[in-house]
Every structure is written in C-alpha cells, then in structure tokens.
Design a protein around this motif. Structure first.
Motif, PDB file in Angstrom:
ATOM      1  N   ASP A  57       0.840  -1.194   0.000  1.00  0.00           N
ATOM      2  CA  ASP A  57       0.000   0.000   0.000  1.00  0.00           C
ATOM      3  C   ASP A  57       0.878   1.248   0.000  1.00  0.00           C
ATOM      4  N   ILE A  58       2.006   1.166   0.721  1.00  0.00           N
ATOM      5  CA  ILE A  58       2.902   2.310   0.889  1.00  0.00           C
ATOM      6  C   ILE A  58       4.342   1.837   0.794  1.00  0.00           C
ATOM      7  N   VAL A  59       5.175   2.632   0.125  1.00  0.00           N
ATOM      8  CA  VAL A  59       6.624   2.418   0.129  1.00  0.00           C
ATOM      9  C   VAL A  59       7.276   3.704   0.628  1.00  0.00           C
ATOM     10  N   LEU A  60       8.086   3.582   1.658  1.00  0.00           N
ATOM     11  CA  LEU A  60       8.791   4.741   2.217  1.00  0.00           C
ATOM     12  C   LEU A  60      10.239   4.731   1.735  1.00  0.00           C
ATOM     13  N   ALA A  61      10.705   5.872   1.275  1.00  0.00           N
ATOM     14  CA  ALA A  61      12.086   6.001   0.817  1.00  0.00           C
ATOM     15  C   ALA A  61      12.751   7.127   1.597  1.00  0.00           C
ATOM     16  N   GLY A  62      14.017   6.923   1.943  1.00  0.00           N
ATOM     17  CA  GLY A  62      14.725   7.971   2.679  1.00  0.00           C
ATOM     18  C   GLY A  62      16.127   7.531   3.031  1.00  0.00           C
ATOM     19  N   HIS A  86       0.705   0.556  -7.970  1.00  0.00           N
ATOM     20  CA  HIS A  86      -0.275   0.510  -6.877  1.00  0.00           C
ATOM     21  C   HIS A  86       0.163   1.249  -5.618  1.00  0.00           C
ATOM     22  N   PRO A  87       1.388   1.061  -5.139  1.00  0.00           N
ATOM     23  CA  PRO A  87       1.748   1.686  -3.856  1.00  0.00           C
ATOM     24  C   PRO A  87       1.885   3.206  -3.962  1.00  0.00           C
ATOM     25  N   LEU A  88       1.642   3.858  -2.838  1.00  0.00           N
ATOM     26  CA  LEU A  88       1.974   5.272  -2.703  1.00  0.00           C
ATOM     27  C   LEU A  88       3.414   5.340  -2.219  1.00  0.00           C
ATOM     28  N   VAL A  89       4.294   5.927  -3.015  1.00  0.00           N
ATOM     29  CA  VAL A  89       5.697   6.081  -2.629  1.00  0.00           C
ATOM     30  C   VAL A  89       5.864   7.442  -1.972  1.00  0.00           C
ATOM     31  N   VAL A  90       6.397   7.462  -0.767  1.00  0.00           N
ATOM     32  CA  VAL A  90       6.571   8.700  -0.001  1.00  0.00           C
ATOM     33  C   VAL A  90       8.035   8.848   0.380  1.00  0.00           C
ATOM     34  N   GLY A  91       8.574  10.039   0.146  1.00  0.00           N
ATOM     35  CA  GLY A  91       9.943  10.323   0.530  1.00  0.00           C
ATOM     36  C   GLY A  91       9.992  10.939   1.923  1.00  0.00           C
ATOM     37  N   LEU A  92      10.869  10.427   2.766  1.00  0.00           N
ATOM     38  CA  LEU A  92      11.069  10.991   4.100  1.00  0.00           C
ATOM     39  C   LEU A  92      12.402  11.731   4.125  1.00  0.00           C
ATOM     40  N   THR A  93      12.382  12.932   4.636  1.00  0.00           N
ATOM     41  CA  THR A  93      13.607  13.715   4.740  1.00  0.00           C
ATOM     42  C   THR A  93      13.686  14.358   6.104  1.00  0.00           C
ATOM     43  N   THR A  94      14.840  14.895   6.419  1.00  0.00           N
ATOM     44  CA  THR A  94      15.041  15.533   7.721  1.00  0.00           C
ATOM     45  C   THR A  94      16.189  16.523   7.596  1.00  0.00           C
ATOM     46  N   SER A  95      16.412  17.324   8.619  1.00  0.00           N
ATOM     47  CA  SER A  95      17.505  18.296   8.581  1.00  0.00           C
ATOM     48  C   SER A  95      18.834  17.590   8.775  1.00  0.00           C
ATOM     49  N   ALA A  96      19.882  18.141   8.162  1.00  0.00           N
ATOM     50  CA  ALA A  96      21.212  17.539   8.280  1.00  0.00           C
ATOM     51  C   ALA A  96      21.688  17.527   9.726  1.00  0.00           C
ATOM     52  N   ASP A  97      21.451  18.609  10.454  1.00  0.00           N
ATOM     53  CA  ASP A  97      21.896  18.678  11.852  1.00  0.00           C
ATOM     54  C   ASP A  97      21.264  17.578  12.689  1.00  0.00           C
ATOM     55  N   ARG A  98      19.969  17.403  12.523  1.00  0.00           N
ATOM     56  CA  ARG A  98      19.251  16.384  13.288  1.00  0.00           C
ATOM     57  C   ARG A  98      19.742  14.982  12.913  1.00  0.00           C
ATOM     58  N   LEU A  99      19.971  14.776  11.620  1.00  0.00           N
ATOM     59  CA  LEU A  99      20.399  13.465  11.150  1.00  0.00           C
ATOM     60  C   LEU A  99      21.798  13.125  11.682  1.00  0.00           C
ATOM     61  N   VAL A 100      22.690  14.088  11.678  1.00  0.00           N
ATOM     62  CA  VAL A 100      24.037  13.873  12.214  1.00  0.00           C
ATOM     63  C   VAL A 100      23.961  13.495  13.692  1.00  0.00           C
ATOM     64  N   GLN A 101      23.114  14.204  14.431  1.00  0.00           N
ATOM     65  CA  GLN A 101      22.963  13.914  15.859  1.00  0.00           C
ATOM     66  C   GLN A 101      22.461  12.487  16.089  1.00  0.00           C
ATOM     67  N   ARG A 113      -5.346  10.421  -2.108  1.00  0.00           N
ATOM     68  CA  ARG A 113      -5.128   9.711  -3.366  1.00  0.00           C
ATOM     69  C   ARG A 113      -6.336   8.856  -3.726  1.00  0.00           C
ATOM     70  N   THR A 114      -6.907   8.176  -2.735  1.00  0.00           N
ATOM     71  CA  THR A 114      -8.092   7.346  -2.955  1.00  0.00           C
ATOM     72  C   THR A 114      -9.259   8.187  -3.455  1.00  0.00           C
ATOM     73  N   LEU A 115      -9.450   9.363  -2.840  1.00  0.00           N
ATOM     74  CA  LEU A 115     -10.534  10.256  -3.260  1.00  0.00           C
ATOM     75  C   LEU A 115     -10.332  10.727  -4.703  1.00  0.00           C
ATOM     76  N   ARG A 116      -9.094  11.048  -5.043  1.00  0.00           N
ATOM     77  CA  ARG A 116      -8.821  11.492  -6.431  1.00  0.00           C
ATOM     78  C   ARG A 116      -9.121  10.384  -7.420  1.00  0.00           C
ATOM     79  N   GLU A 117      -8.764   9.164  -7.058  1.00  0.00           N
ATOM     80  CA  GLU A 117      -9.012   8.034  -7.961  1.00  0.00           C
ATOM     81  C   GLU A 117     -10.518   7.793  -8.127  1.00  0.00           C
ATOM     82  N   LYS A 118     -11.283   7.972  -7.048  1.00  0.00           N
ATOM     83  CA  LYS A 118     -12.730   7.798  -7.123  1.00  0.00           C
ATOM     84  C   LYS A 118     -13.350   8.882  -8.009  1.00  0.00           C
ATOM     85  N   ASP A 119     -12.883  10.122  -7.839  1.00  0.00           N
ATOM     86  CA  ASP A 119     -13.410  11.232  -8.638  1.00  0.00           C
ATOM     87  C   ASP A 119     -13.100  11.050 -10.113  1.00  0.00           C
ATOM     88  N   ALA A 120     -11.925  10.459 -10.399  1.00  0.00           N
ATOM     89  CA  ALA A 120     -11.530  10.240 -11.783  1.00  0.00           C
ATOM     90  C   ALA A 120     -12.360   9.128 -12.431  1.00  0.00           C
TER      91      ALA A 120
END
Length: 273
Positions: free
Chosen positions: A143-148, A188-203, A266-273
């Motif tokens: 249903d969902i794929v997370l990338a980051g 089919h899946p919703l691909v979502v990118g996850l990001t964060t600040s460099a400072d937080r990631l280094v910590q 996304r589901t609502l958009r697909e139904k409207d289409a």
C-alpha cells in the motif's frame, strides 16, 4: 503535583490508555501514578478495585458497558467525592441519536477477530519481511513504500503503519548504491519520501554509532556528506513526483498520520476520476 489515575476497562484498556496519555500530554509537572484495571466485568471484581481507589483517591476514568457495574462505580465514587468519567459516552450518545439505534453493550467488541483484524496481522507480517529494501519483487503488493536516507525513521514509521493495516515497505536511499529499478515503476503503492535536517540526522547517527561502541568520526556523520545524501534523496523524490514529508520535528505518529492522509487523498482522487 501528584495524581493517582485509575483506569477501569471491561476489555484490554488500550482505548483508555490512549485517551489518558493524550489528555495528560497537555499538562506540565504532573507526577502521575497510574492504576490500570482491565477486564472489569463483575461487581465482585469491582469491589476489590474500589478498595484500592479508596486507599489512593484520584481521578477515575472508565469504559464499562455493563450498567450494574458502572452504576456501582459511579455511586461509590460519588460517595468518596471522586470524579468518575466515561469518555466514550458523548460519542456513543451522538452516534445513537444520529443512527437511530441503541449501542450494543458488548465489552471489547472492537477487538473482535474479524477480517480487518486478520488483514492487520497480514500487513504486519508483510512489513516486517520488507524492511530496509528487502523483497523488491513484492513491492507492487504494498500500500505504501517509504524512501529515505539512513536513520530517517523509515522502519518505525513502517511498523506503525502496518499496525494500522497498511502493507508497507521501506527502502534506504544511498548515494553509492542506487535503489532497485522496481522502485521507479510502481503503480499501486503510494511512494513517499522521508527527509530531515542535516543537523538532526548527524545527531541521530552519532548517537547510534556511540550506542554500538563505534567511532563517531566517519563519513556517515560528516556534515557535508550528510547534506549531499539529503540533497541526492530530495532530487530523486522531485524527479519522480513523490510526496515528501520532513520528519525533523514530527513524532512517528505524526509522520504516519500525514502519510495516511496522503493515502486518503489519493483514494478520493481516484474515485473522482
């Protein structure tokens, strides 16, 4: 301030715990002593609990559907001068009025082993088997794929979504090792990118290395290298038109809620289409 909080439920008490947690989060400097009483379904059981409440008076919150048991609890709490709150009552009453029917007084009915329950178990098993880029050949079933990039909360967010019934896979974005081609052809899946600040990631990465007794002085935690990683991932997200969520100041629950909202839209958009 010190507060005794008594949580009485005729089921697992999970709902009560979540309600209490959400309410207490709005108050500072409160030392809360929680007394958790699940599976309260008889007056004999309630009598033992009332003795404890009398010894440790405080706020009583309950979800009890048996009228005799809850009436006894309310009467005794009133006699002790203690507030007894049934937080689900207003919602149940409103639904009863709108639907024109009485609520079924069945304890734990929300935990019935129905199709949704087994779908949730299936989602959890699927998600655990598709962590950190594993099983690319099955990603189309997600249903969902997370990338980051590494340590951007992909795994805990995936597990939380799985507990909500979403089959979720996650894939690390590494500059030196591009993702499998399957990622870019998913329908089919919703691909979502996850990001964060460099400072937080280094910590976060430094803390991770220290917890593993490894040297915290590597390219993995180098500020410039981390910024390049994040920029590389962001370009990939933009090039593929994937929605992006910045997790810097979000809890896992908040990130998951934002992703679920994207799924619903996304589901609502697909139904409207």
């Amino acid at each position: 301030m010190r507060l005794h909080l008594h949580l009485l439920s005729d089921s697992t008490g999970e709902t009560l715990e979540n309600i209490a947690k959400a309410a207490l989060a709005q108050f500072d400097d409160v030392e809360t002593l929680r007394h958790f009483w699940p599976m309260v379904r008889s007056e004999a059981h309630l009598e033992r609990i009332l003795e404890e409440i009398a010894q440790n008076p405080g706020l009583v919150i309950f979800t009890l559907v048996n009228n005799d048991v809850r009436r006894t609890l309310e009467t005794r709490c009133r006699a002790m001068g203690l507030p007894a709150i049934a937080p689900l009552d207003p919602v149940s009453h409103a639904l009863s009025n709108l639907l024109g029917q009485e609520a079924k007084a069945r304890p734990g009915r929300q935990h019935t082993l129905d199709a949704a329950y087994f779908a949730r178990v299936d989602a959890i098993q699927f998600t655990m088997a598709h962590d950190d880029g594993i099983g690319a050949e099955d990603w189309e079933e997600c249903d969902i794929v997370l990338a980051g990039v590494s340590r951007s909360s992909k795994t805990p967010t995936s597990i939380y979504l799985a507990n909500r019934g979403y089959k979720t896979a996650n894939i690390p974005i590494v500059v030196e090792s591009p993702p499998p081609a399957e990622l870019f052809g998913l329908k089919h899946p919703l691909v979502v990118g996850l990001t964060t600040s460099a400072d937080r990631l280094v910590q976060i990465r430094r803390n991770r290395l220290l917890s593993l007794n490894q040297s915290p002085e590597t390219a993995y935690v180098d500020q410039d290298s981390v910024q390049r990683e994040i920029a590389y991932a962001r370009r990939m997200f933009a090039d593929n038109g994937w929605p992006v969520i910045d997790v810097t100041r979000r809890s896992i629950e908040e990130t998951a809620a934002a992703i679920i909202q994207l799924c619903n839209e996304r589901t609502l958009r697909e139904k409207d289409a």
